[in-house]
Every structure is written in structure tokens, then in C-alpha cells.
Design a protein around this motif. Structure first.
Motif, mmCIF file in Angstrom:
data_model
loop_
_atom_site.group_PDB
_atom_site.id
_atom_site.type_symbol
_atom_site.label_atom_id
_atom_site.label_comp_id
_atom_site.label_asym_id
_atom_site.label_seq_id
_atom_site.Cartn_x
_atom_site.Cartn_y
_atom_site.Cartn_z
ATOM 1 N N GLY A 1 0.829 -1.197 0.000
ATOM 2 C CA GLY A 1 0.000 0.000 0.000
ATOM 3 C C GLY A 1 0.862 1.245 0.000
ATOM 4 O O GLY A 1 2.098 1.167 0.060
ATOM 5 N N PRO A 2 0.242 2.417 -0.045
ATOM 6 C CA PRO A 2 1.000 3.675 -0.086
ATOM 7 C C PRO A 2 1.974 3.854 1.076
ATOM 8 O O PRO A 2 3.091 4.341 0.881
ATOM 9 N N ASP A 3 1.567 3.457 2.281
ATOM 10 C CA ASP A 3 2.443 3.647 3.439
ATOM 11 C C ASP A 3 3.737 2.845 3.316
ATOM 12 O O ASP A 3 4.842 3.377 3.478
ATOM 13 N N GLY B 1 2.417 8.038 -7.513
ATOM 14 C CA GLY B 1 1.302 7.106 -7.637
ATOM 15 C C GLY B 1 0.583 6.886 -6.321
ATOM 16 O O GLY B 1 -0.652 6.825 -6.269
ATOM 17 N N SER B 2 1.354 6.789 -5.223
ATOM 18 C CA SER B 2 0.747 6.614 -3.901
ATOM 19 C C SER B 2 -0.114 7.817 -3.542
ATOM 20 O O SER B 2 -1.206 7.669 -2.986
ATOM 21 N N GLY B 3 0.406 9.018 -3.858
ATOM 22 C CA GLY B 3 -0.367 10.224 -3.579
ATOM 23 C C GLY B 3 -1.674 10.243 -4.340
ATOM 24 O O GLY B 3 -2.722 10.624 -3.806
ATOM 25 N N ILE B 4 -1.635 9.813 -5.601
ATOM 26 C CA ILE B 4 -2.858 9.766 -6.421
ATOM 27 C C ILE B 4 -3.845 8.738 -5.857
ATOM 28 O O ILE B 4 -5.049 8.989 -5.781
ATOM 29 N N VAL B 5 -3.318 7.574 -5.436
ATOM 30 C CA VAL B 5 -4.178 6.543 -4.861
ATOM 31 C C VAL B 5 -4.861 7.059 -3.601
ATOM 32 O O VAL B 5 -6.066 6.863 -3.397
#
Length: 204
Positions: free
Chosen positions: A21-23, A195-199
Motif C-alpha cells: 500500500g501507499p504507506d 502514484g501513492s499520492g494519487i491513490v
């Protein structure tokens, strides 16, 4: 609270915490580009956010959190914007081999720590996880002692998960010796952070 109940919560939370995941991707990216301290700082922020949600959910205050949707939305977008900004900086940065790149100072770690908190407080999946899990694991009654036990499990699991991701990233960091490889890693890490920020920003 029975040992089997705590074990069930630990197993469920480990699966949740260790999943990609993003984290976790951000912890890896921060460690590779800025050193282990930066990865741990972000990880510590995520733990604080997780414990805040645990406290809310444990005492039946999830409804209050849902009523603060505007605050949660602002936190989510602020954290997402920070990830995108850091990703752009990594993408455009001049390649510097890790042993020559200065690690983040204590003052520079504070924004990283705060970003970890903000992104977790704005994570719509966090309250849903606890609302779905706690009634089935601990039932309707939950004392301060129970909360302390669950918080201890969360911290212990997160120490294992975060340390594992940082260790892997440190290993990868030590293998970087050529500027063109560093540039590729920077751009890969930057792309992951963007990409994580967008998610995070588009999560529902």
C-alpha cells in the motif's frame, strides 16, 4: 481479554499492516533516497495515526470521525499532495550516491513524521477496518486495559513490519554505487510516491 482473542487481532492486523500500500511503499522510497531515519520517521507517523483511529473505534466514536468528513478529506488531500511533491522532487533530483547524500536532520524528519499521521487520519479504509474488526474480536465491552493491550499489539506488529521494509530498503540502498542507477531508483521511487499520492487522493 483471552490470549486467543489477542492472537486473532494480531494476525488480522499483521495482514492489514503488511499488505502492499501507499504507506509501505513510501517507507521504502524514503529509506532508499534519504536513509533509514527518514523511513522510520514516516513509519512512526503512520503508527500514531493508526493508534488514534484505534482509540476512536474502540470507544464507539467512529460516528464522530465520520461526521468530521471535511477534516478527514483535507488531511487526505494534504498528505497526498505532500507525496506527489516529494515524488516530483525525486524525479527531478540530480543523482547522488547514497553514501554521499546527506541524511535527513532531526528537524527535517518532523514533516515526514507529520505526513505519516495526516495520511493515516485521512485514510478512509482505516476506520472501516476497525469498525469491521473490533466488534467481532473484542465484542461490545472494551476497557482501558483492553485498549492498552490492543495498542501494544499494534505497536509490536508495526515495529516488525516497518523494520522489515526499512531493512530491505537499506539493503537496496547499499547496492547503489553508480549515478545512472541512482537516477533510475530516484525516478522509480518518485513515481511510486506520486502514484501513492494519487491513490490516497482518489480513495473512496
Amino acid at each position: 481479554m483471552e490470549f486467543t482473542t489477542l492472537l486473532a487481532f494480531a494476525a488480522a492486523f499483521f495482514g492489514f499492516a503488511a499488505s502492499p500500500g501507499p504507506d509501505n511503499m513510501t517507507i521504502i522510497a524514503r529509506t532508499i533516497t534519504h536513509g533509514a531515519a527518514s523511513g522510520f520517521a514516516y513509519g512512526a507517523g503512520t503508527v500514531v495515526g493508526i493508534l488514534m483511529f484505534l482509540t476512536l473505534a474502540a470507544f464507539g466514536l467512529s460516528i464522530i470521525a465520520s461526521e468530521m468528513s471535511m477534516v478527514m478529506t483535507v488531511l487526505r488531500y494534504a498528505g497526498a499532495a505532500y507525496l506527489v511533491w516529494m515524488g516530483i522532487r525525486l524525479w527531478t533530483a540530480e543523482p547522488v550516491v547514497p553514501q554521499l547524500q546527506p541524511t535527513a536532520s532531526q528537524r527535517g524528519l518532523l514533516p515526514v513524521f507529520m505526513a505519516g499521521i495526516a495520511l493515516n487520519l485521512g485514510n478512509p479504509k482505516m476506520p472501516l477496518f476497525y469498525v469491521a474488526l473490533l466488534p467481532n474480536v473484542v465484542g461490545a465491552s472494551l476497557t482501558l486495559d483492553h485498549l492498552a493491550a490492543l495498542a501494544a499489539i499494534v505497536i509490536a506488529v508495526e515495529i516488525v513490519v516497518i523494520s522489515g521494509h526499512v531493512a530491505l530498503a537499506v539493503r537496496a540502498r547499499s547496492l547503489l554505487r553508480q549515478p545512472h542507477i541512482v537516477r533510475r531508483v530516484n525516478r522509480t521511487a518518485g513515481g511510486v510516491m506520486i502514484g501513492s499520492g494519487i491513490v490516497v487522493a482518489t480513495a473512496r
